[in-house]
Design an enzyme around this catalytic site. Structure first.
Site, mmCIF file in Angstrom:
data_model
loop_
_atom_site.group_PDB
_atom_site.id
_atom_site.type_symbol
_atom_site.label_atom_id
_atom_site.label_comp_id
_atom_site.label_asym_id
_atom_site.label_seq_id
_atom_site.Cartn_x
_atom_site.Cartn_y
_atom_site.Cartn_z
ATOM 1 N N ASP A 16 9.509 23.447 98.370
ATOM 2 C CA ASP A 16 8.452 22.539 97.967
ATOM 3 C C ASP A 16 8.551 22.403 96.447
ATOM 4 O O ASP A 16 9.232 23.192 95.784
ATOM 5 C CB ASP A 16 7.102 23.124 98.397
ATOM 6 C CG ASP A 16 5.927 22.312 97.901
ATOM 7 O OD1 ASP A 16 5.914 21.094 98.116
ATOM 8 O OD2 ASP A 16 5.029 22.904 97.273
ATOM 9 N N ASP A 18 5.564 20.887 93.905
ATOM 10 C CA ASP A 18 4.318 21.179 93.192
ATOM 11 C C ASP A 18 3.765 22.539 93.616
ATOM 12 O O ASP A 18 3.501 22.771 94.801
ATOM 13 C CB ASP A 18 3.265 20.102 93.491
ATOM 14 C CG ASP A 18 3.692 18.732 92.994
ATOM 15 O OD1 ASP A 18 3.315 18.368 91.877
ATOM 16 O OD2 ASP A 18 4.399 18.024 93.748
ATOM 17 N N ASP A 178 4.060 26.856 98.927
ATOM 18 C CA ASP A 178 2.871 27.511 98.373
ATOM 19 C C ASP A 178 1.594 27.230 99.151
ATOM 20 O O ASP A 178 0.530 27.715 98.756
ATOM 21 C CB ASP A 178 2.662 27.060 96.917
ATOM 22 C CG ASP A 178 2.223 25.601 96.824
ATOM 23 O OD1 ASP A 178 2.859 24.747 97.480
ATOM 24 O OD2 ASP A 178 1.261 25.316 96.109
#
Length: 233
Positions: A16, A18, A178
């Site tokens: 991922d 961001d 995250d």
């Protein structure tokens, strides 16, 4: 879950963006605050708005306006989203930085023979531009955003098609993210998920069922090695 895998293709690590590879909160919230200011609303401190990130720009705008106690019509949200995307694209790497140890973790994975890829719900144009400005765009065999395919996370096809585009196999893949979106996407694709503790989530990632959790990129390669023992030297 540790997995046994065939050895006819290279292993692949899919990231991922961001909150995983890069701390983008300053620039995302900065653009949100430009929108809030033009609407006569008070800006939000990054510390308060960090947990609003993670579900895309539309959701960030909605959450920002909800925090200010102001409702948005769908049509006006569309217009603010358009303005957001323009401003953010022009200010995408002002405060954004790679997380400590990220570049070194990519080095270690590449040295072990891993293909690298990005699977993000950022639009592809922004993802490509940001990783280029951060100096690591060339390292990824595929950089697939929300609009790259007809599907986006948490649809597992976003992840599996990213792996395919990068020349990898889901049978030799690991996902690093995250948030709930990343973990659910990996689980739905039958791919091991490693969660980082320093990203953007309104629920502690340990509660979301990742296979492993890391608190710093120094811990990433050992975690990948644990999940994919036949692959990592």
């Amino acid at each position: 879950m540790a997995i046994d895998t065939p050895h006819n293709v290279s292993p692949i690590a899919v990231f991922d963006l961001d909150g995983t590879l890069a701390d983008t909160a300053g620039d995302l919230v900065g653009t949100l605050n430009v929108i809030l200011k033009q609407e006569g609303l008070a800006p939000l401190p990054v510390s308060k708005a960090r947990d609003m990130i993670g579900a895309g720009a539309r959701a960030l705008i909605q959450r920002g306006f909800e925090a200010a106690g102001k409702e948005l019509t769908p049509a006006y949200l569309d217009e603010l989203f358009r303005q957001f995307m323009i401003h953010y694209g022009e200010n995408i790497c002002v405060e954004t930085r790679l997380y400590p140890g990220a570049a070194e973790a990519l080095d270690r994975l590449e040295q072990a023979g891993f293909i690298l890829a990005v699977c993000t719900n950022k639009v592809e144009e922004h993802s490509v531009k940001l990783l280029h400005e951060l100096g690591i765009g060339h390292r990824f065999a595929a950089n697939c955003g929300r609009d790259t395919f007809p599907y986006f996370k948490p649809d597992p096809r976003h992840l599996t098609l990213t792996i395919e585009r990068a020349g990898g196999s889901p049978a030799r893949a690991v996902m690093i993210g995250d948030s709930r979106t990343d973990i659910v996407t990996a689980q739905n694709a039958g791919i091991p998920a490693i969660a980082v503790l320093f990203g953007y989530t309104d629920v502690p990632v340990r509660e979301l069922g990742p296979d492993l959790v890391v608190g710093h990129f120094d811990e990433l390669f050992p975690a990948v090695k644990t999940l994919m023992r036949p692959l990592a030297a």
